[in-house]
Design an enzyme around this catalytic site. Structure first.
Site, short mmCIF file in Angstrom:
data_model
loop_
_atom_site.label_atom_id
_atom_site.label_comp_id
_atom_site.label_asym_id
_atom_site.label_seq_id
_atom_site.Cartn_x
_atom_site.Cartn_y
_atom_site.Cartn_z
N TYR A 347 0.84 -1.20 0.00
CA TYR A 347 0.00 0.00 0.00
C TYR A 347 0.88 1.25 0.00
O TYR A 347 2.09 1.16 0.14
CB TYR A 347 -0.91 0.01 1.23
CG TYR A 347 -1.63 -1.28 1.46
CD1 TYR A 347 -2.83 -1.55 0.81
CD2 TYR A 347 -1.11 -2.25 2.32
CE1 TYR A 347 -3.50 -2.76 1.00
CE2 TYR A 347 -1.77 -3.45 2.53
CZ TYR A 347 -2.96 -3.70 1.86
OH TYR A 347 -3.61 -4.90 2.05
N GLU A 366 8.80 -3.19 -12.62
CA GLU A 366 10.07 -3.65 -12.02
C GLU A 366 10.98 -4.12 -13.13
O GLU A 366 10.82 -5.21 -13.67
CB GLU A 366 9.81 -4.78 -11.01
CG GLU A 366 8.91 -4.39 -9.84
CD GLU A 366 9.65 -3.62 -8.75
OE1 GLU A 366 10.85 -3.34 -8.91
OE2 GLU A 366 9.00 -3.29 -7.73
ZN LIG Z 1 11.47 0.09 -5.88
#
Ligand SMILES: [Zn+2]
Length: 396
Positions: A347, A366
């Protein structure tokens, strides 16, 4: 490159003469009225620099222009007052030179100074770029935002929220550079024309959200640095900062946003440290405040926050994301080979807050695979993986 307006010149003529899209010339001269050019006025030609050339025996301006694939008038315009019939050996002239190579050198330790230098080099050659400050870090480093394009689709990319994920900054800067090259040289990227992307979207890039943290990971702290003793204590006595994600106050900037911040706080450290401490309240840190203010001001259509590592695209938050998010995530996965993942238990991140408050697509991407900080030797591979996502964010 700067040229001086002559009788009868127009932006349209410059566009033909230098083979640069008219809109890029117009956007490089925002304080110039294209319908009221005056003789002697200075105008910027993007994508070119003027290099010095010394006249040698046997040279003619016509031959010099021809050998460099320029029209003679492109040479004359860059050299006001020159008489093509009266050049002499040893005379210096300005040679308009098209930039076809990267100015950004991304394969190196890329700290705040490297970014600021490269931004000013890019701005010099591509004056249609707009670079603005969105605020300052704790230590007072400027946090720049770059804007490119004029379209209604307002796309935002950012990098280096997390200090030891700084490779995301040179990856973004290299994309910016390649986009600019494709625009001025009309070469396209991965077979896609760049000018329509420029006309359809306005791309906002904040290449380095956390400059103090990046500086710490790359350069360490000198003995006299006022933060040194605190930062080392928060780092459990170590001067190895390779695990440091936070800002210089030990606050994790991607745990700072008011999107179920209390839940993130409950499961995370309650004191400053290298990672995961969300501060004493949401948006307590200047870097996070700068990002929140920017996001409110710009009203982005979509945002992509670039992190490392894992080759994963996170695209959901509490089922608040619009249906379009899943479609975009699939396209990003298709062009990168990365895995789309709707949510994990996490969160208070930037993309969480964007999805929650705007109900528009927000992503955490990512990049790469390995242990942070990912070695710079992986730069080219990571860039190739990311490039498809950078483009899809603009055309999708
Ligand atoms: Zn990161």
């Amino acid at each position: 490159m700067e040229v001086t307006v002559r009788r009868g010149d127009s932006f349209w003529y410059y566009s033909q003469l230098y083979k640069i899209p008219l809109q890029l010339i117009t956007d490089s001269n925002r304080n110039v009225n294209p319908t009221a050019l005056s003789i002697g006025q200075r105008v910027q030609i993007p994508g070119f620099v003027a290099t010095g050339y010394q006249i040698r025996a046997g040279d003619t301006l016509w031959a010099i222009a021809r050998s460099r694939n320029l029209q003679l008038d492109a040479l004359l315009l860059a050299n006001p007052g020159i008489n093509p019939n009266q050049i002499r050996i040893g005379q210096m002239i300005r040679l308009p030179t098209r930039i076809t190579w990267r100015l950004v050198e991304g394969r190196r330790n890329y700290d705040h100074r490297a970014m600021v230098n490269d931004l000013s080099r890019l701005q010099n050659v591509y004056p249609f770029l707009q670079v603005e400050s969105i605020g300052n870090s704790v230590v007072g480093r400027n946090i720049p935002e770059v804007l490119v394009g004029t379209g209604g689709k307002r796309v935002h990319y950012n990098g280096s929220f997390h200090a030891n994920e700084w490779i995301t900054t040179p990856v973004l800067m290299t994309f910016l550079n390649d986009y600019l090259l494709a625009l001025t040289n009309q070469t396209g990227i991965r077979g896609r024309a760049a000018l329509p992307l420029y006309q359809q979207s306005t791309l906002s890039i904040v290449p380095m959200v956390n400059p103090d943290g990046v500086h710490l990971v790359i350069n360490g702290l000198p003995p006299n640095d006022p933060w040194r003793s605190r930062v080392i204590a928060w780092n459990r006595g170590s001067t190895d900062f390779s695990g440091w994600k936070a800002n210089i106050r030990g606050v994790d900037l991607n745990d700072q946003f008011p999107a179920r911040w209390e839940l993130e706080r409950a499961r995370n450290p309650k004191v400053p440290g290298p990672r995961d401490y969300g501060g004493e309240s949401p948006l307590s840190e200047p870097e996070a405040i700068a990002m929140a203010n920017l996001t409110r001001r710009r009203d982005f259509s979509r945002v992509l926050a670039f992190h490392t590592q894992g080759q994963v695209i996170y695209w959901g938050f509490e089922n608040l994301e619009p249906p379009e998010s899943a479609v975009l995530a699939r396209e990003f996965a298709r062009v990168s080979g990365y895995e789309p993942v709707k949510t994990i238990e996490s969160y208070a991140g930037y993309k969480d807050w964007f999805i929650q408050d705007w109900r528009r697509p927000g992503f955490t991407v990512e990049l790469g695979r390995g242990t942070n900080p990912l070695p710079i030797a992986q730069f080219d591979q990571i860039y190739q993986e990311a490039l498809g996502i950078f483009l899809a964010g603009l055309y999708s």
